[in-house]
Design a protein around this motif. Structure first.
Motif, short mmCIF file in Angstrom:
data_model
loop_
_atom_site.label_atom_id
_atom_site.label_comp_id
_atom_site.label_asym_id
_atom_site.label_seq_id
_atom_site.Cartn_x
_atom_site.Cartn_y
_atom_site.Cartn_z
N ALA A 133 -8.24 7.73 -1.29
CA ALA A 133 -7.20 6.95 -0.64
C ALA A 133 -6.55 7.68 0.53
O ALA A 133 -6.08 7.06 1.47
CB ALA A 133 -6.13 6.55 -1.65
N GLN A 186 -12.02 8.58 3.87
CA GLN A 186 -10.92 7.75 3.37
C GLN A 186 -11.47 6.35 3.14
O GLN A 186 -12.16 5.78 4.00
CB GLN A 186 -9.76 7.75 4.36
CG GLN A 186 -9.03 9.07 4.32
CD GLN A 186 -7.70 9.02 5.04
OE1 GLN A 186 -7.46 9.83 5.92
NE2 GLN A 186 -6.84 8.10 4.65
N GLU A 187 -11.18 5.81 1.97
CA GLU A 187 -11.79 4.53 1.59
C GLU A 187 -11.44 3.39 2.54
O GLU A 187 -12.18 2.42 2.64
CB GLU A 187 -11.45 4.16 0.15
CG GLU A 187 -10.00 4.03 -0.15
CD GLU A 187 -9.71 3.91 -1.63
OE1 GLU A 187 -8.65 3.39 -1.95
OE2 GLU A 187 -10.53 4.35 -2.46
N SER A 188 -10.38 3.53 3.30
CA SER A 188 -10.02 2.50 4.27
C SER A 188 -11.07 2.41 5.40
O SER A 188 -11.12 1.44 6.12
CB SER A 188 -8.64 2.76 4.87
OG SER A 188 -8.63 3.99 5.55
N ARG A 189 -11.92 3.44 5.51
CA ARG A 189 -12.96 3.47 6.55
C ARG A 189 -14.37 3.38 5.97
O ARG A 189 -15.34 3.68 6.64
CB ARG A 189 -12.83 4.75 7.38
CG ARG A 189 -11.51 4.85 8.13
CD ARG A 189 -11.49 6.01 9.08
NE ARG A 189 -12.42 5.76 10.18
CZ ARG A 189 -12.90 6.71 10.97
NH1 ARG A 189 -12.55 7.96 10.79
NH2 ARG A 189 -13.73 6.41 11.94
#
Length: 168
Positions: A106, A137-140
């Motif tokens: 995260a 980062q899991e957002s990417r």
């Protein structure tokens, strides 16, 4: 060169899997030949004689390049991935395999987890880990540019070593 992705996310078809396939494809210059989504193996991971587990282990151990991926759980890789990796013999289970550790999380707090936690177990199993582990980062997870710097630096040596790897 046989390329395989192994992902230890408890969720089938996870973001971790997507990111691992993307990284393997970028490093190898093509899609992976095999994908082992460990979550699909289910309770058989606890049965040391299961033929499906043995087949998955054989697929991974006969690969030239393996991207091993996990989400960050409690600051390390998942227990599910550990159950799978425990199926490989120490020192020889991944001999002749070039492995690339990948972990998603995260935030940046656990950015060293692939290098400090996942890399040592792969080396213990006999893998050659030429490139440092990478953290995303899991957002990417679905952003191809997230791997640009890593691929620019490591694709050539990883490919060369995997192509020259001699199976155990």
């Amino acid at each position: 060169m046989q390329v395989t992705v192994v992902t230890g996310n408890p969720k089938v078809a996870s973001r971790t899997l997507d990111a691992a396939i993307m990284l393997a494809s970028r490093l190898a210059g093509r899609a992976p030949d095999h994908v082992v989504d460990v979550a699909t193996l289910g309770p058989a991971l606890l049965d040391w004689g299961d033929p499906d587990i043995a087949a998955a282990v054989d697929t991974v151990s006969s690969s030239d390049l393996v991207v091993v991926a996990s989400p960050t759980f409690k600051a390390t890789y998942t227990g599910l991935l550990k159950l799978f990796l425990d199926q490989f013999p120490t020192g020889t289970g991944l001999a002749g395999v070039v492995a690339v550790p990948l972990m998603l999380g995260a935030g940046p707090a656990h950015a060293l987890a692939p290098e400090l936690l996942l890399r040592p177990v792969l080396v213990e199993l006999g893998a050659t880990v030429v490139a440092p582990g990478t953290y995303l980062q899991e957002s990417r997870y679905d952003d191809p540019s997230a791997f640009d710097a890593y691929v620019a630096r490591w694709a050539s040596p990883v490919r060369a070593l995997a192509a020259a790897a001699v199976p155990a």
